[in-house]
Motif scaffolding. Structure first.
Motif, PDB file in Angstrom:
ATOM      1  N   GLY A 126       0.849  -1.186   0.000  1.00  0.00           N
ATOM      2  CA  GLY A 126       0.000   0.000   0.000  1.00  0.00           C
ATOM      3  C   GLY A 126       0.881   1.231   0.000  1.00  0.00           C
ATOM      4  N   TYR A 127       0.702   2.098  -1.003  1.00  0.00           N
ATOM      5  CA  TYR A 127       1.579   3.261  -1.200  1.00  0.00           C
ATOM      6  C   TYR A 127       0.780   4.542  -1.044  1.00  0.00           C
ATOM      7  CZ  TYR A 127       4.744   6.455  -3.780  1.00  0.00           C
ATOM      8  OH  TYR A 127       5.553   7.498  -4.179  1.00  0.00           O
ATOM      9  N   PHE A 128       1.165   5.348  -0.045  1.00  0.00           N
ATOM     10  CA  PHE A 128       0.520   6.653   0.138  1.00  0.00           C
ATOM     11  C   PHE A 128       1.496   7.727  -0.324  1.00  0.00           C
ATOM     12  CE2 PHE A 128      -0.171  10.637   2.318  1.00  0.00           C
ATOM     13  CZ  PHE A 128      -1.533  10.820   2.211  1.00  0.00           C
ATOM     14  N   ALA A 129       1.098   8.479  -1.358  1.00  0.00           N
ATOM     15  CA  ALA A 129       1.895   9.607  -1.846  1.00  0.00           C
ATOM     16  C   ALA A 129       0.975  10.804  -2.007  1.00  0.00           C
ATOM     17  CB  ALA A 129       2.552   9.259  -3.174  1.00  0.00           C
ATOM     18  N   GLN A 130       1.569  11.994  -2.025  1.00  0.00           N
ATOM     19  CA  GLN A 130       0.754  13.204  -2.096  1.00  0.00           C
ATOM     20  C   GLN A 130      -0.088  13.246  -3.377  1.00  0.00           C
ATOM     21  OE1 GLN A 130       0.584  15.343   0.599  1.00  0.00           O
ATOM     22  NE2 GLN A 130       1.791  13.663   1.455  1.00  0.00           N
ATOM     23  N   HIS A 131       0.454  12.714  -4.501  1.00  0.00           N
ATOM     24  CA  HIS A 131      -0.295  12.759  -5.757  1.00  0.00           C
ATOM     25  C   HIS A 131      -1.532  11.862  -5.715  1.00  0.00           C
ATOM     26  CE1 HIS A 131       0.716   8.771  -7.329  1.00  0.00           C
ATOM     27  NE2 HIS A 131       1.909   8.938  -6.790  1.00  0.00           N
ATOM     28  N   ALA A 132      -1.581  10.915  -4.752  1.00  0.00           N
ATOM     29  CA  ALA A 132      -2.735  10.014  -4.653  1.00  0.00           C
ATOM     30  C   ALA A 132      -4.021  10.798  -4.399  1.00  0.00           C
ATOM     31  CB  ALA A 132      -2.512   8.997  -3.538  1.00  0.00           C
ATOM     32  N   MET A 133      -3.905  11.946  -3.745  1.00  0.00           N
ATOM     33  CA  MET A 133      -5.095  12.749  -3.439  1.00  0.00           C
ATOM     34  C   MET A 133      -5.699  13.359  -4.708  1.00  0.00           C
ATOM     35  SD  MET A 133      -3.977  14.536   0.159  1.00  0.00           S
ATOM     36  CE  MET A 133      -2.430  15.207  -0.388  1.00  0.00           C
ATOM     37  N   GLU A 134      -4.847  13.529  -5.735  1.00  0.00           N
ATOM     38  CA  GLU A 134      -5.331  14.095  -6.996  1.00  0.00           C
ATOM     39  C   GLU A 134      -6.120  13.071  -7.810  1.00  0.00           C
ATOM     40  OE1 GLU A 134      -1.808  15.436  -8.912  1.00  0.00           O
ATOM     41  OE2 GLU A 134      -1.137  16.607  -7.178  1.00  0.00           O
ATOM     42  N   LEU A 159     -13.218  19.054  -0.853  1.00  0.00           N
ATOM     43  CA  LEU A 159     -12.457  18.642   0.330  1.00  0.00           C
ATOM     44  C   LEU A 159     -11.159  19.422   0.439  1.00  0.00           C
ATOM     45  CD1 LEU A 159     -12.794  14.728   0.214  1.00  0.00           C
ATOM     46  CD2 LEU A 159     -14.195  16.362   1.489  1.00  0.00           C
ATOM     47  N   SER A 160     -10.760  19.725   1.675  1.00  0.00           N
ATOM     48  CA  SER A 160      -9.473  20.353   1.918  1.00  0.00           C
ATOM     49  C   SER A 160      -8.360  19.327   1.724  1.00  0.00           C
ATOM     50  CB  SER A 160      -9.417  20.900   3.346  1.00  0.00           C
ATOM     51  OG  SER A 160      -9.436  19.829   4.279  1.00  0.00           O
ATOM     52  N   GLY A 161      -7.106  19.801   1.739  1.00  0.00           N
ATOM     53  CA  GLY A 161      -5.983  18.883   1.619  1.00  0.00           C
ATOM     54  C   GLY A 161      -5.983  17.837   2.713  1.00  0.00           C
ATOM     55  N   GLY A 162      -6.291  18.254   3.940  1.00  0.00           N
ATOM     56  CA  GLY A 162      -6.337  17.325   5.060  1.00  0.00           C
ATOM     57  C   GLY A 162      -7.441  16.293   4.923  1.00  0.00           C
ATOM     58  N   GLU A 163      -8.604  16.735   4.437  1.00  0.00           N
ATOM     59  CA  GLU A 163      -9.732  15.805   4.251  1.00  0.00           C
ATOM     60  C   GLU A 163      -9.421  14.786   3.158  1.00  0.00           C
ATOM     61  OE1 GLU A 163     -13.576  18.528   5.555  1.00  0.00           O
ATOM     62  OE2 GLU A 163     -12.617  18.908   3.633  1.00  0.00           O
ATOM     63  N   LYS A 164      -8.790  15.239   2.085  1.00  0.00           N
ATOM     64  CA  LYS A 164      -8.406  14.305   1.015  1.00  0.00           C
ATOM     65  C   LYS A 164      -7.406  13.273   1.521  1.00  0.00           C
ATOM     66  CE  LYS A 164      -9.191  17.399  -2.918  1.00  0.00           C
ATOM     67  NZ  LYS A 164      -8.540  18.203  -3.976  1.00  0.00           N
ATOM     68  N   ALA A 165      -6.430  13.734   2.324  1.00  0.00           N
ATOM     69  CA  ALA A 165      -5.428  12.813   2.876  1.00  0.00           C
ATOM     70  C   ALA A 165      -6.104  11.762   3.756  1.00  0.00           C
ATOM     71  CB  ALA A 165      -4.387  13.588   3.674  1.00  0.00           C
ATOM     72  N   ARG A 166      -7.072  12.199   4.561  1.00  0.00           N
ATOM     73  CA  ARG A 166      -7.781  11.261   5.443  1.00  0.00           C
ATOM     74  C   ARG A 166      -8.555  10.232   4.639  1.00  0.00           C
ATOM     75  NH1 ARG A 166     -11.604  14.299   8.618  1.00  0.00           N
ATOM     76  NH2 ARG A 166     -10.916  16.312   7.934  1.00  0.00           N
ATOM     77  N   ASN A 202       0.896  14.932   6.610  1.00  0.00           N
ATOM     78  CA  ASN A 202       0.700  16.300   6.118  1.00  0.00           C
ATOM     79  C   ASN A 202      -0.783  16.648   6.146  1.00  0.00           C
ATOM     80  OD1 ASN A 202       3.332  16.934   5.659  1.00  0.00           O
ATOM     81  ND2 ASN A 202       3.197  17.010   3.421  1.00  0.00           N
ATOM     82  N   HIS A 203      -1.101  17.773   6.734  1.00  0.00           N
ATOM     83  CA  HIS A 203      -2.474  18.312   6.802  1.00  0.00           C
ATOM     84  C   HIS A 203      -3.378  17.613   7.817  1.00  0.00           C
ATOM     85  CE1 HIS A 203      -1.524  20.576   3.188  1.00  0.00           C
ATOM     86  NE2 HIS A 203      -1.270  19.457   2.539  1.00  0.00           N
ATOM     87  N   LEU A 204      -2.932  16.507   8.422  1.00  0.00           N
ATOM     88  CA  LEU A 204      -3.800  15.833   9.386  1.00  0.00           C
ATOM     89  C   LEU A 204      -3.834  16.606  10.695  1.00  0.00           C
ATOM     90  CD1 LEU A 204      -2.948  12.030   9.020  1.00  0.00           C
ATOM     91  CD2 LEU A 204      -4.638  13.384   7.776  1.00  0.00           C
ATOM     92  N   ASP A 205      -5.023  16.720  11.315  1.00  0.00           N
ATOM     93  CA  ASP A 205      -5.102  17.383  12.608  1.00  0.00           C
ATOM     94  C   ASP A 205      -4.551  16.450  13.692  1.00  0.00           C
ATOM     95  OD1 ASP A 205      -7.177  15.604  13.512  1.00  0.00           O
ATOM     96  OD2 ASP A 205      -8.623  16.811  12.406  1.00  0.00           O
ATOM     97  N   LEU A 206      -4.340  17.030  14.883  1.00  0.00           N
ATOM     98  CA  LEU A 206      -3.700  16.271  15.960  1.00  0.00           C
ATOM     99  C   LEU A 206      -4.485  15.024  16.339  1.00  0.00           C
ATOM    100  CD1 LEU A 206      -2.466  19.263  18.107  1.00  0.00           C
ATOM    101  CD2 LEU A 206      -1.019  17.378  17.358  1.00  0.00           C
ATOM    102  N   ALA A 207      -5.812  15.128  16.366  1.00  0.00           N
ATOM    103  CA  ALA A 207      -6.625  13.977  16.776  1.00  0.00           C
ATOM    104  C   ALA A 207      -6.495  12.836  15.769  1.00  0.00           C
ATOM    105  CB  ALA A 207      -8.088  14.397  16.917  1.00  0.00           C
ATOM    106  N   THR A 208      -6.527  13.168  14.456  1.00  0.00           N
ATOM    107  CA  THR A 208      -6.399  12.123  13.437  1.00  0.00           C
ATOM    108  C   THR A 208      -5.002  11.521  13.460  1.00  0.00           C
ATOM    109  OG1 THR A 208      -7.987  13.337  12.071  1.00  0.00           O
ATOM    110  CG2 THR A 208      -6.740  11.598  10.995  1.00  0.00           C
ATOM    111  N   LYS A 209      -3.981  12.371  13.685  1.00  0.00           N
ATOM    112  CA  LYS A 209      -2.610  11.857  13.798  1.00  0.00           C
ATOM    113  C   LYS A 209      -2.493  10.855  14.934  1.00  0.00           C
ATOM    114  CE  LYS A 209       0.392  15.493  12.028  1.00  0.00           C
ATOM    115  NZ  LYS A 209       1.484  16.425  12.359  1.00  0.00           N
ATOM    116  N   GLU A 210      -3.057  11.201  16.086  1.00  0.00           N
ATOM    117  CA  GLU A 210      -2.983  10.298  17.236  1.00  0.00           C
ATOM    118  C   GLU A 210      -3.688   8.981  16.933  1.00  0.00           C
ATOM    119  OE1 GLU A 210      -1.250  10.521  20.091  1.00  0.00           O
ATOM    120  OE2 GLU A 210      -0.391  12.303  19.172  1.00  0.00           O
TER     121      GLU A 210
END
Length: 540
Positions: free
Chosen positions: A390-398, A443-450, A471-479
């Motif tokens: 499973g590969y997570f990269a920034q371009h995946a959100m696009e 969706l914002s960048g953070g929402e797309k990442a989630r 990147n862009h994740l809030d503290l609660a989602t990071k935790e």
């Protein structure tokens, strides 16, 4: 310096603040925390007079200069990154512009009749420019830009050619160069690599003005702030201490409030049982009436508000072979620039590698090679038996379909999954209620990442390749993500600038530096202890 006095604020039907009060004193460094949508950005805008309070007031001491960094940097083009940085330096920039105009006027023969007046004004402006440190401005601007990761060629190149992330750094550099009495920084740690983040940390520690900032980087916040202001349920609550202290104190306050609530509920239940039992007996009428009056006068303790914490649990992933991926004699370059020159690396099952290196060292390139998103010029990259990657990269959100809603994106990825399980998945990654009906295009960048992370982790791979997943994740989602990945039984290869994330998850370190590759058979915490630095090329 800045005071919120009984401030109330409402956006449509959403109540953000109800008689909220807090202060920012001179020299204080304060972290502003709260769930998404609680009103953090609105609070900043009220300080900047971009919005007004419905009731109460936001008071600012006379003469206080404020610098505000937000995620909306606006258009930048037509001049160098250095010139753009200097243009936002506040009064010194304005005075410098006038000084340059006066120099041109003094050299203009057609204005010779104004010479005495121009010379007098030039002396005044030049004195003020010197007083503000104007002649050292370019040197200071270059120093700040270098700290934020800019090369000399990037500083002198057209700012319009930079990506959005680098323009964010220019906007941040403007505020740092300004050195106002107070800085409002909305997520300054976004878009920074680890080296730039550590430099910014040192800069802000040495800054003598007042600081109010938000950040999704727990370690960054811990090292800078000495006070936390929390927005929750329309109120502002102040905690003395860093972010870790706030988390502990909030949990203690919640436990105490819950205990007080339960004690009162038990007492009320006991009194009600007495009243119900004896209300029909004349002999007990006086006692019953007395207790009824007593209950009417008691100030009721409200049930404590609890922040929702979501937990994500991995489904069982298939077991991979012992050798997950092997790189042998890998050469890789772009143009004349060599990234790898005979790289050998073996990643085995259960290992959790974090990849360290300055910008351009080849961190993302390594992940692309492993994920087969790019191929080596020479050598081989061999993925082992039974590896599900499973590969997570920034371009995946696009790649998200802009016309699909969040829920439709999940359904399209997992057509056989039940609606209940997909709604639970969405909730774990911060999409609750009507939010799951949001179209992906808004969706914002953070929402797309989630959303991308939710899709990737629901049907879990046994080898996770993660390029800046926080990147862009809030503290609660990071935790939530950290706690979930701690339970993950597979293999990981991670690039991240979040030190809390690296410290919690890694058990191997790969350091890339100027063509040199070093491996450390321990996690990020041990790497820092053994090398004396938090990132390659930096000394503590």
């Amino acid at each position: 310096m800045i005071r919120f006095d009984s401030v109330s604020k409402q956006h449509g039907n959403q109540i953000l603040f109800v008689e909220a009060s807090a202060t920012l004193n001179r020299g204080e460094k304060v972290g502003l925390v709260g769930p998404n949508g609680a009103g953090k950005s609105t609070l900043f805008r009220m300080v900047m007079r971009q919005e007004t309070a419905d009731e109460g007031q936001v008071a600012i001491d006379r003469g206080v200069t404020i610098g505000y960094f937000s995620q909306d940097v606006g258009e930048m083009a037509g001049r160098s990154a250095l010139a753009e940085t200097m243009s936002g330096a506040g009064e010194v920039s304005t005075v410098g512009t006038e000084l340059a105009s006066l120099e041109a006027a003094l050299a203009d023969p057609s204005r010779a009749d104004e010479l005495d007046k121009l010379v007098e004004r030039f002396g005044e402006v030049q004195g003020r420019f010197e007083e503000l440190g104007g002649y050292a401005l370019e040197g200071s601007a270059r120093e700040i830009l270098a700290g934020l990761g800019f090369s000399e060629s990037m500083m002198d190149g057209d700012v319009g050619g930079l990506s959005g992330g680098w323009k964010m750094r220019v906007a941040l550099a403007q505020i740092l160069l300004m050195r106002p009495d107070a800085m409002l920084l909305d997520e300054p740690s976004n878009h920074l690599d680890l080296e730039s983040l550590i430099w910014l940390e040192g800069f802000l520690k040495g800054y003598e003005g007042a600081l109010l900032m938000t950040s999704h980087d727990r370690e960054f916040m811990n090292r800078i702030v000495g006070k936390i202001v929390e927005i929750d349920g329309g109120t502002l609550t102040t905690y003395s201490g860093n972010y870790d202290f706030y988390v502990q104190q909030r949990a203690l306050n919640e436990a105490q409030a819950q205990a007080a609530y339960e004690r009162q509920q038990a007492m009320l239940a006991k009194e009600m049982r007495f009243i119900e039992r004896f209300k029909a007996q004349a002999a007990k009428a006086a006692q019953v009436q007395s207790r009824v009056k007593k209950l009417d006068k008691i100030e009721k303790v409200e049930a404590p508000k609890r922040q929702k914490t979501q937990h994500f649990e991995f489904q069982q992933s298939p077991r991979s072979g012992e050798d997950v991926v092997r790189l042998e004699g890998v050469y890789k370059g772009y143009g004349d620039r060599r990234i790898y020159d005979g790289l050998d690396l073996l990643i085995r099952r259960g290992e959790r590698w974090c990849v360290m290196g300055v910008n351009g060292a080849g961190k993302s390139t390594l992940l692309k090679l492993v994920a087969s998103s790019t191929t080596p010029d020479q050598g081989s990259v061999t993925v082992g038996a039974s590896v599900k990657l499973g590969y997570f990269a920034q371009h995946a959100m696009e790649l998200l379909d802009p016309g699909s809603t969040v829920f439709e994106a999940l359904q399209n990825s997992f057509p056989r999954a039940s609606q209940g399980s997909l709604r639970t998945l969405a909730g774990c990654f911060g999409f609750s209620g009507d939010e799951i009906e949001k179209p992906c295009r808004v969706l914002s960048g953070g929402e797309k990442a989630r959303l991308v992370l939710a899709i990737m982790l629901y049907d879990p791979p046994n080898f996770l390749v993660l390029d800046e997943p926080t990147n862009h994740l809030d503290l609660a989602t990071k935790e939530m993500l950290v706690e979930a990945l701690k339970q993950f039984e597979g293999t990981m290869l991670i690039v991240s600038h979040d030190r809390h994330f690296l410290a919690a998850l890694s058990n191997r370190v790969l350091e890339l530096s100027e063509g040199d590759v070093r491996t450390y058979p321990a996690g990020y915490v041990e790497y820092v202890a053994s090398t004396g630095r938090e990132a390659p090329g930096l000394r503590e």
